[in-house]
Design a protein around this motif. Structure first.
Motif, PDB file in Angstrom:
ATOM      1  N   ASP A 116       4.128   8.234   5.234  1.00 25.09           N
ATOM      2  CA  ASP A 116       5.517   8.363   4.809  1.00 25.09           C
ATOM      3  C   ASP A 116       6.139   9.650   5.347  1.00 25.09           C
ATOM      4  N   ARG A 117       5.432  10.771   5.209  1.00 23.87           N
ATOM      5  CA  ARG A 117       5.988  12.054   5.640  1.00 23.87           C
ATOM      6  C   ARG A 117       4.866  13.030   5.988  1.00 23.87           C
ATOM      7  N   ALA A 118       5.273  14.121   6.646  1.00 22.08           N
ATOM      8  CA  ALA A 118       4.340  15.167   7.052  1.00 22.08           C
ATOM      9  C   ALA A 118       4.741  16.483   6.405  1.00 22.08           C
ATOM     10  N   ILE A 119       3.739  17.314   6.121  1.00 19.76           N
ATOM     11  CA  ILE A 119       3.961  18.654   5.592  1.00 19.76           C
ATOM     12  C   ILE A 119       3.331  19.648   6.557  1.00 19.76           C
ATOM     13  N   LEU A 120       4.090  20.677   6.895  1.00 19.61           N
ATOM     14  CA  LEU A 120       3.599  21.724   7.790  1.00 19.61           C
ATOM     15  C   LEU A 120       3.093  22.888   6.954  1.00 19.61           C
ATOM     16  N   MET A 121       1.839  23.315   7.182  1.00 21.39           N
ATOM     17  CA  MET A 121       1.283  24.415   6.400  1.00 21.39           C
ATOM     18  C   MET A 121       0.207  25.152   7.180  1.00 21.39           C
ATOM     19  N   MET A 178       0.835  -1.201   0.000  1.00 18.63           N
ATOM     20  CA  MET A 178       0.000   0.000   0.000  1.00 18.63           C
ATOM     21  C   MET A 178       0.870   1.252   0.000  1.00 18.63           C
ATOM     22  N   LYS A 179       0.495   2.224  -0.819  1.00 22.32           N
ATOM     23  CA  LYS A 179       1.219   3.485  -0.880  1.00 22.32           C
ATOM     24  C   LYS A 179       1.123   4.213   0.454  1.00 22.32           C
ATOM     25  N   LYS A 180       2.270   4.686   0.942  1.00 18.53           N
ATOM     26  CA  LYS A 180       2.268   5.445   2.183  1.00 18.53           C
ATOM     27  C   LYS A 180       1.771   6.862   1.918  1.00 18.53           C
ATOM     28  N   LEU A 181       1.098   7.442   2.908  1.00 22.13           N
ATOM     29  CA  LEU A 181       0.394   8.705   2.738  1.00 22.13           C
ATOM     30  C   LEU A 181       1.184   9.892   3.272  1.00 22.13           C
ATOM     31  N   VAL A 182       0.770  11.071   2.802  1.00 18.54           N
ATOM     32  CA  VAL A 182       1.337  12.338   3.267  1.00 18.54           C
ATOM     33  C   VAL A 182       0.326  13.012   4.179  1.00 18.54           C
ATOM     34  N   LEU A 183       0.773  13.403   5.364  1.00 18.43           N
ATOM     35  CA  LEU A 183      -0.088  14.006   6.376  1.00 18.43           C
ATOM     36  C   LEU A 183       0.197  15.503   6.478  1.00 18.43           C
ATOM     37  N   ALA A 184      -0.839  16.329   6.327  1.00 13.99           N
ATOM     38  CA  ALA A 184      -0.704  17.778   6.463  1.00 13.99           C
ATOM     39  C   ALA A 184      -1.007  18.183   7.906  1.00 13.99           C
ATOM     40  N   GLY A 186      -4.028  17.016  -4.173  1.00 12.54           N
ATOM     41  CA  GLY A 186      -3.153  15.850  -4.093  1.00 12.54           C
ATOM     42  C   GLY A 186      -1.787  16.115  -3.513  1.00 12.54           C
ATOM     43  N   VAL A 187      -1.560  17.304  -2.972  1.00 14.86           N
ATOM     44  CA  VAL A 187      -0.284  17.611  -2.322  1.00 14.86           C
ATOM     45  C   VAL A 187      -0.154  16.799  -1.036  1.00 14.86           C
ATOM     46  N   ALA A 188      -1.274  16.624  -0.338  1.00 11.12           N
ATOM     47  CA  ALA A 188      -1.342  15.781   0.851  1.00 11.12           C
ATOM     48  C   ALA A 188      -2.523  14.831   0.699  1.00 11.12           C
ATOM     49  N   ASP A 189      -2.469  13.716   1.403  1.00 12.83           N
ATOM     50  CA  ASP A 189      -3.554  12.732   1.329  1.00 12.83           C
ATOM     51  C   ASP A 189      -4.560  12.908   2.453  1.00 12.83           C
ATOM     52  N   VAL A 190      -4.093  13.371   3.584  1.00 10.75           N
ATOM     53  CA  VAL A 190      -4.933  13.532   4.771  1.00 10.75           C
ATOM     54  C   VAL A 190      -4.374  14.696   5.579  1.00 10.75           C
ATOM     55  N   GLY A 191      -5.236  15.370   6.337  1.00  8.19           N
ATOM     56  CA  GLY A 191      -4.759  16.531   7.076  1.00  8.19           C
ATOM     57  C   GLY A 191      -5.585  16.810   8.306  1.00  8.19           C
ATOM     58  N   ILE A 192      -5.033  17.638   9.170  1.00  4.16           N
ATOM     59  CA  ILE A 192      -5.714  18.063  10.390  1.00  4.16           C
ATOM     60  C   ILE A 192      -5.879  19.576  10.320  1.00  4.16           C
ATOM     61  N   THR A 193      -7.121  20.030  10.438  1.00  5.28           N
ATOM     62  CA  THR A 193      -7.404  21.463  10.358  1.00  5.28           C
ATOM     63  C   THR A 193      -8.713  21.745  11.084  1.00  5.28           C
ATOM     64  N   GLY A 194      -9.160  22.993  11.022  1.00  5.73           N
ATOM     65  CA  GLY A 194     -10.428  23.339  11.646  1.00  5.73           C
ATOM     66  C   GLY A 194     -11.582  23.180  10.668  1.00  5.73           C
ATOM     67  N   LEU A 195     -12.735  22.791  11.192  1.00  5.54           N
ATOM     68  CA  LEU A 195     -13.935  22.666  10.364  1.00  5.54           C
ATOM     69  C   LEU A 195     -14.294  24.005   9.724  1.00  5.54           C
ATOM     70  N   ASP A 196     -13.904  25.109  10.383  1.00  3.94           N
ATOM     71  CA  ASP A 196     -14.192  26.437   9.844  1.00  3.94           C
ATOM     72  C   ASP A 196     -13.602  26.638   8.459  1.00  3.94           C
ATOM     73  N   TRP A 197     -12.420  26.045   8.209  1.00  2.00           N
ATOM     74  CA  TRP A 197     -11.784  26.264   6.908  1.00  2.00           C
ATOM     75  C   TRP A 197     -12.427  25.447   5.800  1.00  2.00           C
ATOM     76  N   LEU A 198     -13.032  24.325   6.135  1.00  8.19           N
ATOM     77  CA  LEU A 198     -13.815  23.609   5.129  1.00  8.19           C
ATOM     78  C   LEU A 198     -15.028  24.427   4.736  1.00  8.19           C
ATOM     79  N   ALA A 199     -15.670  25.050   5.752  1.00  8.96           N
ATOM     80  CA  ALA A 199     -16.856  25.869   5.488  1.00  8.96           C
ATOM     81  C   ALA A 199     -16.495  27.129   4.727  1.00  8.96           C
ATOM     82  N   GLU A 200     -15.420  27.794   5.142  1.00  7.16           N
ATOM     83  CA  GLU A 200     -15.016  29.043   4.493  1.00  7.16           C
ATOM     84  C   GLU A 200     -14.599  28.815   3.044  1.00  7.16           C
ATOM     85  N   LYS A 201     -13.905  27.708   2.794  1.00  8.10           N
ATOM     86  CA  LYS A 201     -13.442  27.389   1.436  1.00  8.10           C
ATOM     87  C   LYS A 201     -14.508  26.660   0.614  1.00  8.10           C
TER      88      LYS A 201
END
Length: 280
Positions: free
Chosen positions: A46-51, A1-7, A63-78
């Motif tokens: 595989d690796r993490a990206i800080l943003m 399985m391909k390893k993922l990138v975490l934001a 597709g820059v990252a596969d999964v990420g942690i953020t606030g629900l507010d930014w999903l709504a705003e975007k």
């Protein structure tokens, strides 16, 4: 399985999120000013990206990252709620363990919406839910100052305790949304779902302690009458006829529970209180 990138988001959420990831077993070390880091101890990542947190939804879409942690507010705003999957809500904020809120605030007692009204908004699209006629300007920060000084009539921004608003003579006039921290991905997988449960398990574990102790045979039944547990306490018979017990309890119950245990018959020097990393 391909390893993922975490934001991972930078800013005020960086430290508590890194602590949460560490407790989950991931070893991540951002060195110097590098925004990328190798993730160790994981077959999933595989690796993490800080943003910046507001950039994470778009990074996953592209597709820059596969999964990420953020606030629900930014999903709504975007306006990306329909394009991304919320794998897990992680209920902790910058200061407390509760989700932050996106609010309308001002000096007035109520909201007025007309062309002469000006709004300083950290979330322009969310502001448009409330204000249809007012002039809305994007705020890069210090939104409270904009309103407290009278430069703008209303502000829209993040609120956790509301104390800073009160200190500046401002009132919360409307809660637009609650914004928990969320684990998001482009598509759901069993592995990501379980990873989200593990992260949430670290937050649940912060609220509880593991208590172990020995007690005399004659004290066992009396102790079991008041001993709290997630399901039921663990009870084991010892070779000397006494009992060893252990249970998981909320940390705010620990002081009173220790008093009851000592007064009811737990052996002196036998009580151990431990922190827990994960409850799954």
């Amino acid at each position: 399985m391909k390893k993922l990138v975490l934001a991972i988001p930078n800013g005020s959420l960086y430290a508590p999120i890194m602590e949460m990831l560490k407790k989950s077993g991931l070893a991540i070390n951002f060195s110097g000013r590098s925004f990328e880091a190798k993730i160790y101890n994981s077959d999933l990542f595989d690796r993490a990206i800080l943003m910046r947190p507001q950039k994470i939804p778009e990074a996953i879409i592209r597709g820059v990252a596969d999964v990420g942690i953020t606030g629900l507010d930014w999903l709504a705003e975007k306006k990306m709620e329909k394009n991304l999957v919320i794998m897990q809500k992680l209920n902790f904020g910058k200061i407390s363990k509760e989700p932050v809120k996106i609010v309308v605030f001002g000096k007035a007692d109520k909201i007025m919406d007309k062309k002469s009204i000006t709004v300083s908004a950290e979330y322009v699209n969310l502001a448009k839910i409330v204000f249809k006629k007012a002039k809305i300007d994007f705020s890069e920060g210090s939104t409270e100052v904009d309103v407290a000084t009278g430069t703008y009539d209303y502000g829209i921004g993040v609120c956790e305790s509301g104390q800073s608003l009160r200190d500046n003579g401002l009132k919360i006039l409307k809660i637009i949304m609650e914004s928990p921290v969320v684990l998001i991905a482009k598509k759901s997988t069993p592995e990501l779902k379980l990873f989200g449960e593990i992260l949430n398990g670290t937050l649940e574990a912060e609220k509880r302690s593991l208590i172990k102790f020995d007690c005399a045979k004659k004290a066992k039944d009396a102790i079991l009458k008041f001993l709290p547990a997630i399901d039921a306490p663990t009870v084991n018979r010892l070779s000397n006829g006494n009992y060893a017990m252990e249970t998981v309890v909320y940390k705010n119950l620990v002081p009173d529970l220790l008093l009851k245990l000592r007064l009811t018959g737990s052996r002196k020097g036998s009580i151990i209180v431990q922190d827990i990393n994960i409850i799954l």
